[in-house]
Design a protein around this motif. Structure first.
Motif, PDB file in Angstrom:
ATOM      1  N   GLU A  99       0.834  -1.205   0.000  1.00 19.27           N
ATOM      2  CA  GLU A  99       0.000   0.000   0.000  1.00 19.27           C
ATOM      3  C   GLU A  99       0.866   1.252   0.000  1.00 19.27           C
ATOM      4  OE1 GLU A  99      -3.872  -1.848   2.405  1.00 19.27           O
ATOM      5  OE2 GLU A  99      -2.240  -0.878   3.491  1.00 19.27           O
ATOM      6  N   GLN A 100       1.974   1.218   0.740  1.00 19.67           N
ATOM      7  CA  GLN A 100       2.880   2.363   0.761  1.00 19.67           C
ATOM      8  C   GLN A 100       3.603   2.521  -0.567  1.00 19.67           C
ATOM      9  OE1 GLN A 100       5.461   2.489   4.210  1.00 19.67           O
ATOM     10  NE2 GLN A 100       3.937   1.484   5.517  1.00 19.67           N
ATOM     11  N   VAL A 101       4.031   1.390  -1.142  1.00 18.36           N
ATOM     12  CA  VAL A 101       4.730   1.439  -2.424  1.00 18.36           C
ATOM     13  C   VAL A 101       3.836   2.022  -3.519  1.00 18.36           C
ATOM     14  CG1 VAL A 101       5.689  -0.010  -4.274  1.00 18.36           C
ATOM     15  CG2 VAL A 101       6.305  -0.462  -1.887  1.00 18.36           C
ATOM     16  N   LEU A 102       2.559   1.668  -3.478  1.00 19.04           N
ATOM     17  CA  LEU A 102       1.623   2.128  -4.503  1.00 19.04           C
ATOM     18  C   LEU A 102       1.042   3.501  -4.207  1.00 19.04           C
ATOM     19  CD1 LEU A 102      -0.308  -1.202  -5.217  1.00 19.04           C
ATOM     20  CD2 LEU A 102       1.621  -0.224  -6.482  1.00 19.04           C
ATOM     21  N   GLY A 103       1.279   4.016  -3.017  1.00 19.04           N
ATOM     22  CA  GLY A 103       0.804   5.350  -2.683  1.00 19.04           C
ATOM     23  C   GLY A 103      -0.682   5.433  -2.414  1.00 19.04           C
TER      24      GLY A 103
END
Length: 347
Positions: free
Chosen positions: A96-100
């Motif tokens: 989720e963080q990687v995809l923003g």
């Protein structure tokens, strides 16, 4: 069903401007999917919006200490699998963080764990047949004119394609044998779609061989696209199996294609898929390989080289495969100067 390819697929839609701009950069489409689901559609859209390849996503997750294989990522976004184990759920938080996207926005769409075993991939979980061709206006239009309601009522037990390639490296004939099982009563047909991805004026010829006959046949001559019903000799009862065979004979095409290939797009899983290639023994290809893609035809695994024997034969096998694309491609002998012909058959 059948379909080709190189198959025309959706262009990138507007979405995230980048993975570091947070919630404000979410497109309306992605925001709605993160609110309503389903999980795989939201994840697929978030990946597309991030403009990151699966390889880059895998690398970033690995550097965060939560490694995930490219195959697993592909299965998550296609709906074939979803994260359930503790390590997968931890990786999803990092994803989720990687995809923003907002924290827990994807995790919240998972719901309860799916049952294991034979019911793991129920037909209800698969997208409608028309959804796989939503970006191909001609195919979508043809599908509205034919009865596809029986498609989800047949379990795919085995599927064997024999692809005949001539001395110039062009696909000439596909002979198909399927073993299917009725999941309900009164199932009486199979729908095939063949997309030759060419502009030949002469459409492919579909010839029933065993346990079926031709019903309605619809053709888009401009795109070498055919949708056809194969009507069974009689309606099947629930649990009954049927072995059917047919051929697709494809006429020569002009020099307007860029790749020699053949693939199947599977909407529902098949226990065993075999694709066999028969080349002219005197003119074997200079290169041949198999590849795997997701439902959008994006490749998700490293292609595997195939060895052609002295009789011009080779094959590739997939077990418990789908949803996704399984295909083969080849490079004809250089000195022949052949016109490339791309074929893809779905279903």
């Amino acid at each position: 069903m059948t379909g080709p390819k190189t198959e025309a697929r959706p262009a990138t839609r507007p979405a995230l401007r980048g993975t570091q701009q947070g919630v404000n950069a979410l497109s309306a489409e992605l925001s709605e999917l993160l609110r309503t689901g389903p999980f795989e559609a939201a994840l697929r859209t978030a990946i597309r919006a991030s403009r990151l390849s699966l390889e880059r996503i895998q690398h970033r997750l690995r550097t965060r200490g939560t490694p995930v294989s490219i195959t697993a990522l592909s299965y998550w976004q296609s709906g074939r699998r979803r994260p359930e184990r503790p390590d997968s759920l931890l990786a999803l938080q990092q994803l989720e963080q990687v995809l923003g996207v907002p924290e827990s926005s994807l995790s919240a769409l998972l719901g309860p764990p799916r049952p294991r075993g034979r019911t793991r991939q129920a037909p209800a979980e698969a997208p409608p047949l028309s959804a796989l061709w939503s970006e191909n206006e001609s195919a979508a239009e043809l599908l509205t004119k034919i009865d596809t309601s029986h498609d989800s009522k047949l379990a795919r037990l085995s599927h064997h394609d024999v692809v005949h390639v001539d001395q110039r490296g062009e696909l000439r004939k596909i002979r198909t044998r399927k073993l299917v099982r009725a999941e309900t009563n009164d199932v009486d047909r199979w729908v095939i779609m063949f997309d030759g991805a060419s502009s030949g004026e002469t459409p492919p010829i579909i010839r029933p061989i065993r346990s079926c006959r031709l019903g309605q046949v619809l053709t888009d001559h401009a795109r070498d696209l055919v949708v056809a019903e194969l009507l069974f000799d009689r309606a099947l009862a629930r649990g009954e199996t049927l072995l059917l065979e047919y051929e697709i004979i494809d006429p020569p095409t002009g020099p307007n294609e860029v790749e020699h290939s053949f693939c199947r797009l599977f909407r529902l899983p098949v226990r065993q898929y075999v694709v066999e290639l028969q080349f002219d023994p005197a003119h074997p290809p200079s290169r041949c390989e198999s590849y795997v893609g997701d439902s959008t035809t994006q490749e998700v695994e490293t292609p595997k080289p195939l060895t052609v024997d002295r009789f011009g034969r080779t094959h590739a096998v997939a077990l418990d495969f789908g949803m996704g694309v399984f295909g083969v491609r080849w490079q004809p002998e250089e000195h022949l100067g052949s016109s490339a012909s791309s074929r893809t058959t779905t279903r």
